[in-house]
Design a protein around this motif. Structure first.
Motif, mmCIF file in Angstrom:
data_model
loop_
_atom_site.group_PDB
_atom_site.id
_atom_site.type_symbol
_atom_site.label_atom_id
_atom_site.label_comp_id
_atom_site.label_asym_id
_atom_site.label_seq_id
_atom_site.Cartn_x
_atom_site.Cartn_y
_atom_site.Cartn_z
ATOM 1 N N PRO A 147 0.888 -0.849 -0.063
ATOM 2 C CA PRO A 147 0.313 0.106 -0.047
ATOM 3 C C PRO A 147 0.311 1.481 0.050
ATOM 4 C CG PRO A 147 -0.220 -1.157 1.946
ATOM 5 C CD PRO A 147 0.385 -2.255 1.480
ATOM 6 N N SER A 148 2.129 1.257 0.700
ATOM 7 C CA SER A 148 2.900 2.616 0.566
ATOM 8 C C SER A 148 3.601 2.316 -0.844
ATOM 9 C CB SER A 148 3.650 2.575 1.711
ATOM 10 O OG SER A 148 4.693 0.918 2.139
ATOM 11 N N GLY A 149 3.949 1.350 -1.327
ATOM 12 C CA GLY A 149 4.192 2.136 -2.790
ATOM 13 C C GLY A 149 5.673 0.899 -3.221
ATOM 14 N N THR A 150 6.472 1.634 -3.209
ATOM 15 C CA THR A 150 7.984 1.029 -3.769
ATOM 16 C C THR A 150 8.470 -0.215 -2.421
ATOM 17 O OG1 THR A 150 8.304 2.835 -5.115
ATOM 18 C CG2 THR A 150 9.854 1.247 -4.909
ATOM 19 N N PRO A 151 8.632 -1.099 -2.937
ATOM 20 C CA PRO A 151 9.006 -2.308 -2.543
ATOM 21 C C PRO A 151 10.354 -1.800 -1.528
ATOM 22 C CG PRO A 151 8.368 -3.502 -3.767
ATOM 23 C CD PRO A 151 8.269 -2.120 -4.681
ATOM 24 N N HIS A 152 11.091 -2.375 -0.064
ATOM 25 C CA HIS A 152 12.866 -2.628 -0.211
ATOM 26 C C HIS A 152 12.600 -3.986 0.391
ATOM 27 C CE1 HIS A 152 16.632 -1.630 1.158
ATOM 28 N NE2 HIS A 152 15.723 -1.572 2.303
ATOM 29 N N PHE A 153 13.908 -4.970 -0.246
ATOM 30 C CA PHE A 153 14.290 -6.174 0.471
ATOM 31 C C PHE A 153 15.510 -5.543 0.745
ATOM 32 C CE2 PHE A 153 10.801 -6.665 -2.707
ATOM 33 C CZ PHE A 153 9.401 -6.911 -2.371
ATOM 34 N N GLU A 154 15.729 -7.200 2.106
ATOM 35 C CA GLU A 154 16.863 -7.801 2.760
ATOM 36 C C GLU A 154 16.962 -8.805 2.256
ATOM 37 O OE1 GLU A 154 19.653 -5.532 3.184
ATOM 38 O OE2 GLU A 154 18.781 -4.052 3.065
ATOM 39 N N ASP A 155 18.099 -9.877 2.180
ATOM 40 C CA ASP A 155 17.764 -11.089 2.760
ATOM 41 C C ASP A 155 16.821 -11.765 3.190
ATOM 42 O OD1 ASP A 155 19.664 -11.662 0.229
ATOM 43 O OD2 ASP A 155 21.293 -12.117 1.884
ATOM 44 N N GLU A 156 16.660 -11.280 4.592
ATOM 45 C CA GLU A 156 15.708 -11.821 5.520
ATOM 46 C C GLU A 156 14.491 -11.247 5.355
ATOM 47 O OE1 GLU A 156 17.658 -7.720 7.332
ATOM 48 O OE2 GLU A 156 18.119 -9.711 5.752
ATOM 49 N N ASN A 157 14.121 -11.301 4.782
ATOM 50 C CA ASN A 157 12.539 -9.790 4.242
ATOM 51 C C ASN A 157 12.054 -10.688 3.455
ATOM 52 O OD1 ASN A 157 13.991 -8.269 3.267
ATOM 53 N ND2 ASN A 157 12.286 -6.822 4.077
ATOM 54 N N ILE A 158 12.317 -11.707 2.150
ATOM 55 C CA ILE A 158 12.092 -12.389 1.110
ATOM 56 C C ILE A 158 11.817 -13.535 1.826
ATOM 57 C CG2 ILE A 158 12.901 -13.072 -0.860
ATOM 58 C CD1 ILE A 158 15.532 -11.605 -1.022
ATOM 59 N N GLY A 159 10.392 -13.114 1.021
ATOM 60 C CA GLY A 159 9.147 -13.942 1.321
ATOM 61 C C GLY A 159 8.753 -15.170 -0.191
ATOM 62 N N PHE A 160 7.715 -15.634 -0.031
ATOM 63 C CA PHE A 160 7.352 -16.906 -1.480
ATOM 64 C C PHE A 160 7.112 -16.425 -2.568
ATOM 65 C CE2 PHE A 160 4.399 -19.954 -2.826
ATOM 66 C CZ PHE A 160 5.510 -21.355 -2.104
ATOM 67 N N LEU A 161 6.360 -15.006 -2.283
ATOM 68 C CA LEU A 161 6.048 -14.663 -2.901
ATOM 69 C C LEU A 161 6.772 -13.694 -4.435
ATOM 70 C CD1 LEU A 161 3.027 -14.244 -5.373
ATOM 71 C CD2 LEU A 161 2.517 -12.401 -3.769
ATOM 72 N N ASP A 162 7.664 -13.302 -3.126
ATOM 73 C CA ASP A 162 9.259 -12.808 -4.211
ATOM 74 C C ASP A 162 9.748 -13.951 -4.390
ATOM 75 O OD1 ASP A 162 8.017 -10.672 -2.847
ATOM 76 O OD2 ASP A 162 9.023 -11.497 -0.746
ATOM 77 N N ILE A 163 9.664 -14.635 -4.330
ATOM 78 C CA ILE A 163 10.764 -15.846 -4.264
ATOM 79 C C ILE A 163 10.010 -16.012 -6.261
ATOM 80 C CG2 ILE A 163 11.588 -18.107 -4.303
ATOM 81 C CD1 ILE A 163 11.547 -17.612 -1.168
#
Length: 228
Positions: A147-163
């Motif tokens: 809802p806030s727009g652009t995603p930001h990631f680190e290794d530890e917060n990548i999830g199933f759908l991201d993969i």
């Protein structure tokens, strides 16, 4: 790593299904051995471990084979509980993630991309049109996730759908070069574009991307040999 906890992944360098398993293993910090398969001359071990589909990926853990990439991702999540979580704890949130992962994976977005890679002429144009339409549906559905727009990631917060997403579109620049058109357009699909761009900067994803030139050559080979 002891023999009693040995993990082996049978794969093929360009397979998005294999890439998603590689990413999950890296995110979880699970040591594993990788075995490259020649899909034109499949090994007896691969046929033994996956006698039903005879395909990669196959994950072998303590001598027990697990096939099908989404099944393997769930197995990794349920078996190695100490590493970062790739599925939400909340049952409803898990259900939403599984729904959209299935939309990408099962006879939807991915199938359109494969059809485009293996076709030419009008069939290719039709497949690309279908892919764009499904990508638009996916873009709209993902607005609830970000809802806030652009995603930001680190290794530890990548999830199933991201993969699942980055395994399909992480190499989009190679796909675009081979097809001669923009697949993920920042104007048409700004959320998906920024999502994939952010994911590609994560070390676990970057390390798993197939070589650009090699991927372009493979897609071009498939298109040259596509039925006219």
């Amino acid at each position: 790593m002891g023999e009693e906890n040995k993990v082996t992944l049978y794969g093929m360098w360009a397979s998005p299904f294999v890439k998603r398993v590689e990413i999950a293993l890296k995110i979880k910090g699970i040591p594993y051995e990788y075995v490259e398969e020649d899909l034109r001359n499949k090994s007896q071990l691969l046929l033994q471990y996956n006698p039903v589909h005879k395909k990669v990926p196959v994950l072998v853990h303590n001598g027990k084979p697990i096939a099908e990439s989404l099944v393997i991702l769930e197995y990794i999540e349920e078996t190695w509980k100490n590493g970062p979580k790739i599925l939400p704890e909340d049952p409803y949130e898990r259900a939403k993630v599984r729904f959209w992962a299935s939309f990408i994976h099962h006879q939807q977005l991915f199938d359109s991309m494969v059809s485009a890679a293996k076709s030419s002429g009008e069939a290719h144009e039709k497949a690309m049109k279908e892919a764009f339409e499904k990508l638009t549906v996916f873009e709209e559905g993902m607005k609830d996730f970000f809802p806030s727009g652009t995603p930001h990631f680190e290794d530890e917060n990548i999830g199933f759908l991201d993969i699942v997403l980055c395994s399909l579109f992480g190499a989009h620049k190679a796909q675009e070069e081979a097809h001669g058109l923009k697949i993920i357009d920042p104007e048409r699909h700004p959320l998906v574009y920024s999502w994939v761009t952010a994911l590609n900067e994560v070390p676990a994803v970057k390390e798993s991307l197939p070589p650009h030139d090699k991927m372009v050559a493979l897609i071009q080979f498939l298109r040259r040999n596509a039925p006219h």
